[in-house]
Design a protein around this motif. Structure first.
Motif, PDB file in Angstrom:
ATOM      1  N   VAL A 196      39.900 -15.957  -5.521  1.00  0.00           N
ATOM      2  CA  VAL A 196      40.438 -17.302  -5.312  1.00  0.00           C
ATOM      3  C   VAL A 196      41.925 -17.282  -4.977  1.00  0.00           C
ATOM      4  O   VAL A 196      42.376 -17.956  -4.042  1.00  0.00           O
ATOM      5  CB  VAL A 196      40.179 -18.186  -6.557  1.00  0.00           C
ATOM      6  CG1 VAL A 196      40.833 -19.557  -6.379  1.00  0.00           C
ATOM      7  CG2 VAL A 196      38.690 -18.339  -6.788  1.00  0.00           C
ATOM      8  N   MET A 197      42.731 -16.517  -5.708  1.00  0.00           N
ATOM      9  CA  MET A 197      44.169 -16.535  -5.480  1.00  0.00           C
ATOM     10  C   MET A 197      44.529 -15.964  -4.114  1.00  0.00           C
ATOM     11  O   MET A 197      45.379 -16.515  -3.398  1.00  0.00           O
ATOM     12  CB  MET A 197      44.902 -15.765  -6.578  1.00  0.00           C
ATOM     13  CG  MET A 197      45.094 -16.546  -7.860  1.00  0.00           C
ATOM     14  SD  MET A 197      45.938 -18.140  -7.631  1.00  0.00           S
ATOM     15  CE  MET A 197      47.522 -17.614  -6.979  1.00  0.00           C
ATOM     16  N   ARG A 198      43.914 -14.871  -3.713  1.00  0.00           N
ATOM     17  CA  ARG A 198      44.207 -14.283  -2.400  1.00  0.00           C
ATOM     18  C   ARG A 198      43.789 -15.240  -1.287  1.00  0.00           C
ATOM     19  O   ARG A 198      44.516 -15.436  -0.305  1.00  0.00           O
ATOM     20  CB  ARG A 198      43.494 -12.936  -2.251  1.00  0.00           C
ATOM     21  CG  ARG A 198      44.114 -11.831  -3.085  1.00  0.00           C
ATOM     22  CD  ARG A 198      43.279 -10.557  -3.037  1.00  0.00           C
ATOM     23  NE  ARG A 198      43.233  -9.976  -1.713  1.00  0.00           N
ATOM     24  CZ  ARG A 198      44.122  -9.092  -1.229  1.00  0.00           C
ATOM     25  NH1 ARG A 198      45.140  -8.720  -1.981  1.00  0.00           N
ATOM     26  NH2 ARG A 198      43.990  -8.595  -0.019  1.00  0.00           N
ATOM     27  N   VAL A 199      42.627 -15.845  -1.437  1.00  0.00           N
ATOM     28  CA  VAL A 199      42.146 -16.799  -0.441  1.00  0.00           C
ATOM     29  C   VAL A 199      43.084 -18.003  -0.360  1.00  0.00           C
ATOM     30  O   VAL A 199      43.446 -18.460   0.739  1.00  0.00           O
ATOM     31  CB  VAL A 199      40.716 -17.258  -0.803  1.00  0.00           C
ATOM     32  CG1 VAL A 199      40.337 -18.517  -0.026  1.00  0.00           C
ATOM     33  CG2 VAL A 199      39.712 -16.147  -0.521  1.00  0.00           C
ATOM     34  N   THR A 200      43.488 -18.533  -1.519  1.00  0.00           N
ATOM     35  CA  THR A 200      44.353 -19.705  -1.542  1.00  0.00           C
ATOM     36  C   THR A 200      45.714 -19.406  -0.925  1.00  0.00           C
ATOM     37  O   THR A 200      46.278 -20.233  -0.193  1.00  0.00           O
ATOM     38  CB  THR A 200      44.531 -20.206  -2.987  1.00  0.00           C
ATOM     39  OG1 THR A 200      43.249 -20.441  -3.578  1.00  0.00           O
ATOM     40  CG2 THR A 200      45.321 -21.510  -3.020  1.00  0.00           C
ATOM     41  N   LEU A 201      46.251 -18.233  -1.197  1.00  0.00           N
ATOM     42  CA  LEU A 201      47.550 -17.862  -0.634  1.00  0.00           C
ATOM     43  C   LEU A 201      47.459 -17.696   0.884  1.00  0.00           C
ATOM     44  O   LEU A 201      48.369 -18.105   1.617  1.00  0.00           O
ATOM     45  CB  LEU A 201      48.065 -16.581  -1.286  1.00  0.00           C
ATOM     46  CG  LEU A 201      48.587 -16.773  -2.715  1.00  0.00           C
ATOM     47  CD1 LEU A 201      48.668 -15.435  -3.434  1.00  0.00           C
ATOM     48  CD2 LEU A 201      49.940 -17.462  -2.705  1.00  0.00           C
ATOM     49  N   LEU A 202      46.371 -17.112   1.365  1.00  0.00           N
ATOM     50  CA  LEU A 202      46.184 -16.996   2.811  1.00  0.00           C
ATOM     51  C   LEU A 202      46.035 -18.382   3.433  1.00  0.00           C
ATOM     52  O   LEU A 202      46.541 -18.640   4.532  1.00  0.00           O
ATOM     53  CB  LEU A 202      44.955 -16.136   3.120  1.00  0.00           C
ATOM     54  CG  LEU A 202      45.127 -14.631   2.880  1.00  0.00           C
ATOM     55  CD1 LEU A 202      43.784 -13.918   2.962  1.00  0.00           C
ATOM     56  CD2 LEU A 202      46.099 -14.040   3.902  1.00  0.00           C
ATOM     57  N   PHE A 203      45.359 -19.272   2.726  1.00  0.00           N
ATOM     58  CA  PHE A 203      45.232 -20.651   3.201  1.00  0.00           C
ATOM     59  C   PHE A 203      46.604 -21.304   3.309  1.00  0.00           C
ATOM     60  O   PHE A 203      46.878 -22.054   4.250  1.00  0.00           O
ATOM     61  CB  PHE A 203      44.334 -21.433   2.243  1.00  0.00           C
ATOM     62  CG  PHE A 203      44.185 -22.890   2.598  1.00  0.00           C
ATOM     63  CD1 PHE A 203      43.255 -23.287   3.556  1.00  0.00           C
ATOM     64  CD2 PHE A 203      44.953 -23.856   1.990  1.00  0.00           C
ATOM     65  CE1 PHE A 203      43.109 -24.625   3.890  1.00  0.00           C
ATOM     66  CE2 PHE A 203      44.820 -25.198   2.319  1.00  0.00           C
ATOM     67  CZ  PHE A 203      43.898 -25.586   3.273  1.00  0.00           C
ATOM     68  N   TYR A 204      47.495 -20.986   2.352  1.00  0.00           N
ATOM     69  CA  TYR A 204      48.807 -21.638   2.331  1.00  0.00           C
ATOM     70  C   TYR A 204      49.829 -20.989   3.253  1.00  0.00           C
ATOM     71  O   TYR A 204      51.035 -21.208   3.103  1.00  0.00           O
ATOM     72  CB  TYR A 204      49.339 -21.764   0.898  1.00  0.00           C
ATOM     73  CG  TYR A 204      49.026 -23.137   0.374  1.00  0.00           C
ATOM     74  CD1 TYR A 204      49.811 -24.223   0.706  1.00  0.00           C
ATOM     75  CD2 TYR A 204      47.886 -23.362  -0.385  1.00  0.00           C
ATOM     76  CE1 TYR A 204      49.499 -25.502   0.285  1.00  0.00           C
ATOM     77  CE2 TYR A 204      47.549 -24.636  -0.816  1.00  0.00           C
ATOM     78  CZ  TYR A 204      48.370 -25.694  -0.479  1.00  0.00           C
ATOM     79  OH  TYR A 204      48.038 -26.958  -0.880  1.00  0.00           O
ATOM     80  N   LEU A 205      49.336 -20.232   4.222  1.00  0.00           N
ATOM     81  CA  LEU A 205      50.163 -19.922   5.389  1.00  0.00           C
ATOM     82  C   LEU A 205      50.179 -21.112   6.348  1.00  0.00           C
ATOM     83  O   LEU A 205      50.838 -21.062   7.389  1.00  0.00           O
ATOM     84  CB  LEU A 205      49.621 -18.692   6.122  1.00  0.00           C
ATOM     85  CG  LEU A 205      50.003 -17.334   5.541  1.00  0.00           C
ATOM     86  CD1 LEU A 205      49.210 -16.235   6.221  1.00  0.00           C
ATOM     87  CD2 LEU A 205      51.497 -17.083   5.700  1.00  0.00           C
ATOM     88  N   ALA A 206      49.486 -22.187   5.992  1.00  0.00           N
ATOM     89  CA  ALA A 206      49.380 -23.368   6.850  1.00  0.00           C
ATOM     90  C   ALA A 206      50.736 -23.891   7.337  1.00  0.00           C
ATOM     91  O   ALA A 206      50.856 -24.275   8.505  1.00  0.00           O
ATOM     92  CB  ALA A 206      48.609 -24.469   6.126  1.00  0.00           C
ATOM     93  N   PRO A 207      51.787 -23.935   6.496  1.00  0.00           N
ATOM     94  CA  PRO A 207      53.080 -24.409   7.019  1.00  0.00           C
ATOM     95  C   PRO A 207      53.598 -23.571   8.189  1.00  0.00           C
ATOM     96  O   PRO A 207      54.233 -24.100   9.103  1.00  0.00           O
ATOM     97  CB  PRO A 207      54.002 -24.297   5.796  1.00  0.00           C
ATOM     98  CG  PRO A 207      53.097 -24.448   4.623  1.00  0.00           C
ATOM     99  CD  PRO A 207      51.837 -23.739   5.024  1.00  0.00           C
ATOM    100  N   LEU A 208      53.323 -22.266   8.161  1.00  0.00           N
ATOM    101  CA  LEU A 208      53.723 -21.406   9.271  1.00  0.00           C
ATOM    102  C   LEU A 208      53.004 -21.820  10.553  1.00  0.00           C
ATOM    103  O   LEU A 208      53.629 -22.008  11.607  1.00  0.00           O
ATOM    104  CB  LEU A 208      53.396 -19.954   8.933  1.00  0.00           C
ATOM    105  CG  LEU A 208      53.347 -18.956  10.099  1.00  0.00           C
ATOM    106  CD1 LEU A 208      54.715 -18.836  10.739  1.00  0.00           C
ATOM    107  CD2 LEU A 208      52.843 -17.602   9.628  1.00  0.00           C
ATOM    108  N   TRP A 209      51.696 -21.992  10.472  1.00  0.00           N
ATOM    109  CA  TRP A 209      50.936 -22.394  11.658  1.00  0.00           C
ATOM    110  C   TRP A 209      51.338 -23.794  12.104  1.00  0.00           C
ATOM    111  O   TRP A 209      51.316 -24.096  13.310  1.00  0.00           O
ATOM    112  CB  TRP A 209      49.430 -22.352  11.367  1.00  0.00           C
ATOM    113  CG  TRP A 209      48.965 -21.075  10.748  1.00  0.00           C
ATOM    114  CD1 TRP A 209      48.321 -20.930   9.549  1.00  0.00           C
ATOM    115  CD2 TRP A 209      49.111 -19.743  11.277  1.00  0.00           C
ATOM    116  NE1 TRP A 209      48.057 -19.604   9.299  1.00  0.00           N
ATOM    117  CE2 TRP A 209      48.538 -18.850  10.339  1.00  0.00           C
ATOM    118  CE3 TRP A 209      49.672 -19.221  12.434  1.00  0.00           C
ATOM    119  CZ2 TRP A 209      48.500 -17.483  10.531  1.00  0.00           C
ATOM    120  CZ3 TRP A 209      49.653 -17.851  12.635  1.00  0.00           C
ATOM    121  CH2 TRP A 209      49.068 -16.996  11.694  1.00  0.00           C
TER     122      TRP A 209
END
Length: 296
Positions: A95-108
């Motif tokens: 969950v944590m790794r997935v959530t952190l990858l998801f929170y690259l959203a500001p970069l995109w």
């Protein structure tokens, strides 16, 4: 004076509620998976329930879509993939790794804003982009020399969910003529129509419905209600809170995710992964400050 202060706090409370629900929603979805409900089926049913409940109340607002049909369709598809991919990722990945990858959203979001909205990236913006990628490389680093990429399908899905989430946000910003209610309907429709063809490819997927117990259907219904709350809260919050503040507030999801993961699973991040995670979060905060400077 007290009333004004209270009203100003409501959008922040709405974003915190949305972040809290998103940060903990992985657990009931995993519970459903253990009871025989696949991630695709869980997405299809819960968003279908949200659509069934919400559509009668918001149907009249679809008239605001008339002059922006393609933008609304983009919201449907992008949000549909976001939600379907995210549910799959949190059920099948860490969950944590997935959530952190998801929170690259500001970069995109910075990149899509430049391409779609024509917003210019300042010099500090390139620093933010580079810092985000350095955080990802550190998190994904492989001791055997392999490329530092997501380790499995769940992590790739989490990453893709963040990309489509950013694209959804930029599209929402571009489609200001469409009402919040119509956008919410689009999000719920997206969760249904993106999952459906993937379910049909599995063959006899719907035959499993006969085996669902009343407890399973009750949990699906509760999650469907939660999806209505998440959608409306985040739409309301984003309408009244500046984007740079919203990014900071929505990062509360990471805190909720970390707390629930600690209590309910044995998952953990090592020191190197925590440093990479911190770099991603710092870059997210600075991306909000970047938007604030551009608006001045």
């Amino acid at each position: 004076m007290h009333t004004a202060h209270k009203n100003a706090a409501l959008p922040i409370i709405a974003l915190l509620i949305s972040a809290s629900l998103w940060g903990s929603i992985w657990y009931p979805y995993r519970w459903l998976s253990e009871m025989g409900v696949s991630s695709l089926m869980a997405s299809f049913i819960t968003y279908g329930m949200a659509l069934t409940i919400g559509l009668p109340f918001y149907f009249k607002h679809l008239r605001t879509v008339v002059n922006a049909k393609w933008l609304w369709l983009a919201i449907v598809i992008c949000s549909g993939w976001t939600n379907t991919a995210y549910v799959y990722a949190v059920i099948n990945g860490e969950v944590m790794r997935v959530t952190l990858l998801f929170y690259l959203a500001p970069l995109w979001t910075i990149i899509f804003s430049r391409l779609i909205l024509g917003e210019k990236l300042q010099r500090i913006g390139y620093v933010v982009v580079g810092f985000s990628f350095m955080g990802v490389l550190l998190m994904m680093w492989q001791a055997d020399g392999r490329l530092p990429l997501p380790a499995n399908l769940a992590e790739w899905m989490g990453l893709s969910a963040g990309i489509s989430f950013a694209l959804t946000n930029v599209t929402v910003k571009k489609s200001s003529a469409i009402s919040i209610q119509a956008k919410s309907i689009g999000i719920w429709i997206g969760g249904v129509i993106v999952a459906l063809p993937l379910i049909l490819l599995q063959g006899h997927a719907f035959s499993a419905w006969d085996q669902y117990t009343s407890s399973v259907w009750l949990l699906l219904f509760i999650i469907g209600l939660a999806m209505i709350g998440i959608t409306l809260c985040i739409q309301y919050g984003l309408m009244h809170v500046a984007a740079n503040r919203a990014i900071v507030i929505l990062l509360f999801e990471l805190v909720v995710s970390a707390t629930t993961v600690y209590w309910f699973t044995s998952e953990s991040l090592n020191a190197r992964e925590w440093v990479g995670a911190a770099m991603i979060m710092i870059a997210s905060l600075f991306s909000g400050q970047l938007e604030q400077k551009e608006s001045l």
